[in-house]
Motif scaffolding. Structure first.
Motif, PDB file in Angstrom:
ATOM      1  N   MET A  38     -24.939  14.872  66.741  1.00  0.00           N
ATOM      2  CA  MET A  38     -23.486  14.762  66.819  1.00  0.00           C
ATOM      3  C   MET A  38     -22.898  15.849  67.709  1.00  0.00           C
ATOM      4  SD  MET A  38     -22.426  13.945  62.862  1.00  0.00           S
ATOM      5  CE  MET A  38     -20.679  14.117  63.273  1.00  0.00           C
ATOM      6  N   VAL A  39     -23.425  17.057  67.605  1.00  0.00           N
ATOM      7  CA  VAL A  39     -22.905  18.156  68.424  1.00  0.00           C
ATOM      8  C   VAL A  39     -23.198  17.905  69.893  1.00  0.00           C
ATOM      9  CG1 VAL A  39     -22.973  20.645  68.820  1.00  0.00           C
ATOM     10  CG2 VAL A  39     -23.208  19.757  66.506  1.00  0.00           C
ATOM     11  N   ALA A  40     -24.391  17.435  70.197  1.00  0.00           N
ATOM     12  CA  ALA A  40     -24.778  17.185  71.588  1.00  0.00           C
ATOM     13  C   ALA A  40     -23.935  16.086  72.205  1.00  0.00           C
ATOM     14  CB  ALA A  40     -26.262  16.819  71.662  1.00  0.00           C
ATOM     15  N   THR A  41     -23.711  14.994  71.460  1.00  0.00           N
ATOM     16  CA  THR A  41     -22.928  13.898  72.009  1.00  0.00           C
ATOM     17  C   THR A  41     -21.459  14.270  72.154  1.00  0.00           C
ATOM     18  OG1 THR A  41     -22.643  12.966  69.790  1.00  0.00           O
ATOM     19  CG2 THR A  41     -24.465  12.121  71.111  1.00  0.00           C
TER      20      THR A  41
ATOM     21  N   CYS B 210     -23.248  26.116  72.335  1.00  0.00           N
ATOM     22  CA  CYS B 210     -23.003  27.516  72.009  1.00  0.00           C
ATOM     23  C   CYS B 210     -23.072  28.364  73.267  1.00  0.00           C
ATOM     24  CB  CYS B 210     -24.026  28.002  70.993  1.00  0.00           C
ATOM     25  SG  CYS B 210     -23.811  29.737  70.518  1.00  0.00           S
ATOM     26  N   ARG B 211     -22.068  29.195  73.475  1.00  0.00           N
ATOM     27  CA  ARG B 211     -22.041  30.047  74.666  1.00  0.00           C
ATOM     28  C   ARG B 211     -22.962  31.259  74.531  1.00  0.00           C
ATOM     29  NH1 ARG B 211     -15.442  30.149  75.579  1.00  0.00           N
ATOM     30  NH2 ARG B 211     -15.227  27.918  76.062  1.00  0.00           N
ATOM     31  N   ARG B 212     -23.430  31.520  73.331  1.00  0.00           N
ATOM     32  CA  ARG B 212     -24.303  32.674  73.111  1.00  0.00           C
ATOM     33  C   ARG B 212     -25.768  32.315  73.304  1.00  0.00           C
ATOM     34  NH1 ARG B 212     -24.632  36.220  67.495  1.00  0.00           N
ATOM     35  NH2 ARG B 212     -26.155  37.768  68.221  1.00  0.00           N
ATOM     36  N   CYS B 213     -26.234  31.262  72.619  1.00  0.00           N
ATOM     37  CA  CYS B 213     -27.656  30.895  72.703  1.00  0.00           C
ATOM     38  C   CYS B 213     -27.905  29.714  73.620  1.00  0.00           C
ATOM     39  CB  CYS B 213     -28.211  30.608  71.315  1.00  0.00           C
ATOM     40  SG  CYS B 213     -27.489  29.148  70.513  1.00  0.00           S
ATOM     41  N   GLY B 214     -26.820  29.068  74.072  1.00  0.00           N
ATOM     42  CA  GLY B 214     -26.962  27.974  75.026  1.00  0.00           C
ATOM     43  C   GLY B 214     -27.506  26.683  74.456  1.00  0.00           C
ATOM     44  N   SER B 215     -27.500  26.532  73.133  1.00  0.00           N
ATOM     45  CA  SER B 215     -28.027  25.314  72.519  1.00  0.00           C
ATOM     46  C   SER B 215     -27.022  24.794  71.493  1.00  0.00           C
ATOM     47  CB  SER B 215     -29.374  25.579  71.853  1.00  0.00           C
ATOM     48  OG  SER B 215     -29.198  26.331  70.661  1.00  0.00           O
ATOM     49  N   THR B 216     -27.412  23.729  70.793  1.00  0.00           N
ATOM     50  CA  THR B 216     -26.572  23.169  69.738  1.00  0.00           C
ATOM     51  C   THR B 216     -27.197  23.384  68.356  1.00  0.00           C
ATOM     52  OG1 THR B 216     -27.677  21.016  69.944  1.00  0.00           O
ATOM     53  CG2 THR B 216     -25.725  21.373  71.300  1.00  0.00           C
ATOM     54  N   ARG B 217     -28.392  23.964  68.315  1.00  0.00           N
ATOM     55  CA  ARG B 217     -29.132  24.072  67.054  1.00  0.00           C
ATOM     56  C   ARG B 217     -28.489  25.040  66.070  1.00  0.00           C
ATOM     57  NH1 ARG B 217     -33.970  23.693  70.547  1.00  0.00           N
ATOM     58  NH2 ARG B 217     -33.803  25.944  70.804  1.00  0.00           N
ATOM     59  N   CYS B 218     -27.699  25.977  66.556  1.00  0.00           N
ATOM     60  CA  CYS B 218     -27.115  26.968  65.646  1.00  0.00           C
ATOM     61  C   CYS B 218     -25.837  26.463  64.979  1.00  0.00           C
ATOM     62  CB  CYS B 218     -26.804  28.259  66.407  1.00  0.00           C
ATOM     63  SG  CYS B 218     -25.484  28.099  67.637  1.00  0.00           S
TER      64      CYS B 218
ATOM     65  N   THR C  18     -15.686  28.121  67.251  1.00  0.00           N
ATOM     66  CA  THR C  18     -15.691  26.844  66.562  1.00  0.00           C
ATOM     67  C   THR C  18     -15.383  25.721  67.555  1.00  0.00           C
ATOM     68  OG1 THR C  18     -13.350  27.063  65.975  1.00  0.00           O
ATOM     69  CG2 THR C  18     -14.970  27.875  64.381  1.00  0.00           C
ATOM     70  N   ALA C  19     -15.773  24.506  67.199  1.00  0.00           N
ATOM     71  CA  ALA C  19     -15.527  23.356  68.065  1.00  0.00           C
ATOM     72  C   ALA C  19     -15.295  22.133  67.204  1.00  0.00           C
ATOM     73  CB  ALA C  19     -16.713  23.118  69.008  1.00  0.00           C
ATOM     74  N   SER C  20     -14.482  21.204  67.730  1.00  0.00           N
ATOM     75  CA  SER C  20     -14.220  19.943  67.050  1.00  0.00           C
ATOM     76  C   SER C  20     -15.081  18.851  67.665  1.00  0.00           C
ATOM     77  CB  SER C  20     -12.738  19.563  67.177  1.00  0.00           C
ATOM     78  OG  SER C  20     -11.909  20.517  66.547  1.00  0.00           O
ATOM     79  N   LEU C  21     -15.760  18.073  66.829  1.00  0.00           N
ATOM     80  CA  LEU C  21     -16.611  16.987  67.307  1.00  0.00           C
ATOM     81  C   LEU C  21     -15.770  15.714  67.381  1.00  0.00           C
ATOM     82  CD1 LEU C  21     -19.852  17.738  65.268  1.00  0.00           C
ATOM     83  CD2 LEU C  21     -19.036  18.761  67.405  1.00  0.00           C
TER      84      LEU C  21
ATOM     85  N   ALA D 163     -22.232  13.519  76.590  1.00  0.00           N
ATOM     86  CA  ALA D 163     -23.453  14.318  76.445  1.00  0.00           C
ATOM     87  C   ALA D 163     -23.994  14.745  77.802  1.00  0.00           C
ATOM     88  CB  ALA D 163     -24.510  13.521  75.681  1.00  0.00           C
ATOM     89  N   THR D 164     -23.792  13.910  78.833  1.00  0.00           N
ATOM     90  CA  THR D 164     -24.301  14.219  80.171  1.00  0.00           C
ATOM     91  C   THR D 164     -23.453  15.260  80.874  1.00  0.00           C
ATOM     92  OG1 THR D 164     -25.195  11.978  80.380  1.00  0.00           O
ATOM     93  CG2 THR D 164     -24.907  13.230  82.415  1.00  0.00           C
ATOM     94  N   PHE D 165     -22.134  15.137  80.763  1.00  0.00           N
ATOM     95  CA  PHE D 165     -21.236  15.982  81.548  1.00  0.00           C
ATOM     96  C   PHE D 165     -20.488  17.031  80.722  1.00  0.00           C
ATOM     97  CE2 PHE D 165     -21.671  11.991  83.911  1.00  0.00           C
ATOM     98  CZ  PHE D 165     -22.065  12.476  85.146  1.00  0.00           C
ATOM     99  N   GLY D 166     -20.631  16.997  79.400  1.00  0.00           N
ATOM    100  CA  GLY D 166     -19.975  17.995  78.568  1.00  0.00           C
ATOM    101  C   GLY D 166     -18.482  17.823  78.456  1.00  0.00           C
ATOM    102  N   ARG D 167     -17.981  16.625  78.713  1.00  0.00           N
ATOM    103  CA  ARG D 167     -16.545  16.346  78.604  1.00  0.00           C
ATOM    104  C   ARG D 167     -16.363  14.849  78.398  1.00  0.00           C
ATOM    105  NH1 ARG D 167     -14.388  14.079  83.305  1.00  0.00           N
ATOM    106  NH2 ARG D 167     -15.833  14.016  85.078  1.00  0.00           N
ATOM    107  N   GLY D 168     -15.188  14.469  77.919  1.00  0.00           N
ATOM    108  CA  GLY D 168     -14.871  13.064  77.752  1.00  0.00           C
ATOM    109  C   GLY D 168     -14.555  12.408  79.086  1.00  0.00           C
ATOM    110  N   LEU D 169     -14.533  11.085  79.087  1.00  0.00           N
ATOM    111  CA  LEU D 169     -14.335  10.331  80.325  1.00  0.00           C
ATOM    112  C   LEU D 169     -13.030  10.673  81.019  1.00  0.00           C
ATOM    113  CD1 LEU D 169     -15.481   8.016  82.134  1.00  0.00           C
ATOM    114  CD2 LEU D 169     -14.093   6.443  80.754  1.00  0.00           C
ATOM    115  N   LEU D 170     -11.969  10.923  80.253  1.00  0.00           N
ATOM    116  CA  LEU D 170     -10.653  11.185  80.844  1.00  0.00           C
ATOM    117  C   LEU D 170     -10.289  12.661  80.862  1.00  0.00           C
ATOM    118  CD1 LEU D 170      -8.560   8.249  79.297  1.00  0.00           C
ATOM    119  CD2 LEU D 170      -9.962   8.282  81.368  1.00  0.00           C
ATOM    120  N   ASP D 171     -11.221  13.524  80.438  1.00  0.00           N
ATOM    121  CA  ASP D 171     -10.921  14.957  80.370  1.00  0.00           C
ATOM    122  C   ASP D 171     -11.031  15.621  81.732  1.00  0.00           C
ATOM    123  OD1 ASP D 171     -10.572  14.686  77.686  1.00  0.00           O
ATOM    124  OD2 ASP D 171     -12.579  15.383  77.147  1.00  0.00           O
TER     125      ASP D 171
END
Length: 210
Positions: free
Chosen positions: A1-4, A9-17, A53-56, A159-167
């Protein structure tokens, strides 16, 4: 869910945390195509090891108020029938209430042309098997693209571009956030004022005349 959701995370560069951090709720989400209204929509929030924090946000949702396919369909009406007719169409979806102003419709038309036709289309066309030609009418082609959009396709784009289609593009959003932080930063008293203030500065900020 976080990846999609395009959150990293700006610290570790992943979504696992990422860890659950409650919910936020959108008061109302409207599907302009059908007039369906969804109230008190829960949006999962997560916290990363950096403390951020981030909103999914669901991939189909744009700005927490409208669905992306219905925004594109509204722009199809704008391109094909004009601003006034498209505004009437949204009033019908809102059961007599004006959901979108004519000025907003003009902005949406420019946004779709810039971020979808001029940007995301290069990725969408191979994924959907659709085509685009500058010599053919814009409205039916845009409608074909809109009908090919699915929740999984919009999630894959995010998930590919890190933003929504209209963002906004990520780098533009980062510049905007940096500028906003700079405007809100406290004044540094150790920083000396310029000896040559800008001629556009307000009179109260300039040195008094001698």
């Amino acid at each position: 869910m976080v990846a999609t959701a395009g959150a990293v995370c700006r610290r570790c560069g992943s979504t696992r945390c990422a860890r659950p951090h409650g919910f936020r709720y959108r008061k109302q989400v409207t599907d302009l195509s059908t007039g369906a209204v969804f109230r008190v929509v829960p949006i999962r929030r997560v916290r990363f090891c950096s403390g951020r924090t981030a909103s999914l946000v669901p991939a189909e949702l744009w700005r927490g108020r409208f669905t992306i396919p219905s925004v594109i369909e509204t722009v199809v009406h704008v391109v094909r029938d004009g601003i006034a007719a498209a505004c009437e169409w949204t009033v019908q979806a809102g059961h007599g209430e004006e959901l979108v102003s004519p000025r907003t419709l003009e902005r949406w038309r420019a946004l779709i042309r810039q971020r979808v036709v001029g940007g995301a289309l290069a990725w969408l066309l191979p994924q959907t098997g659709a085509s685009w030609s500058e010599t053919r009418p814009e409205a039916p082609q845009l409608e074909a693209v809109m009908r090919s959009l699915t929740g999984s396709l919009l999630a894959a784009f995010r998930a590919t571009f890190g933003r929504g289609l209209l963002d906004l593009l990520a780098r533009r959003r980062a510049r905007r956030e940096a500028a906003r932080r700079a405007r809100g930063a406290p004044h540094d008293p150790s920083r000396q004022a310029s000896a040559h203030p800008s001629p556009c500065a307000s009179r109260s900020r300039r040195s008094p005349p001698e």
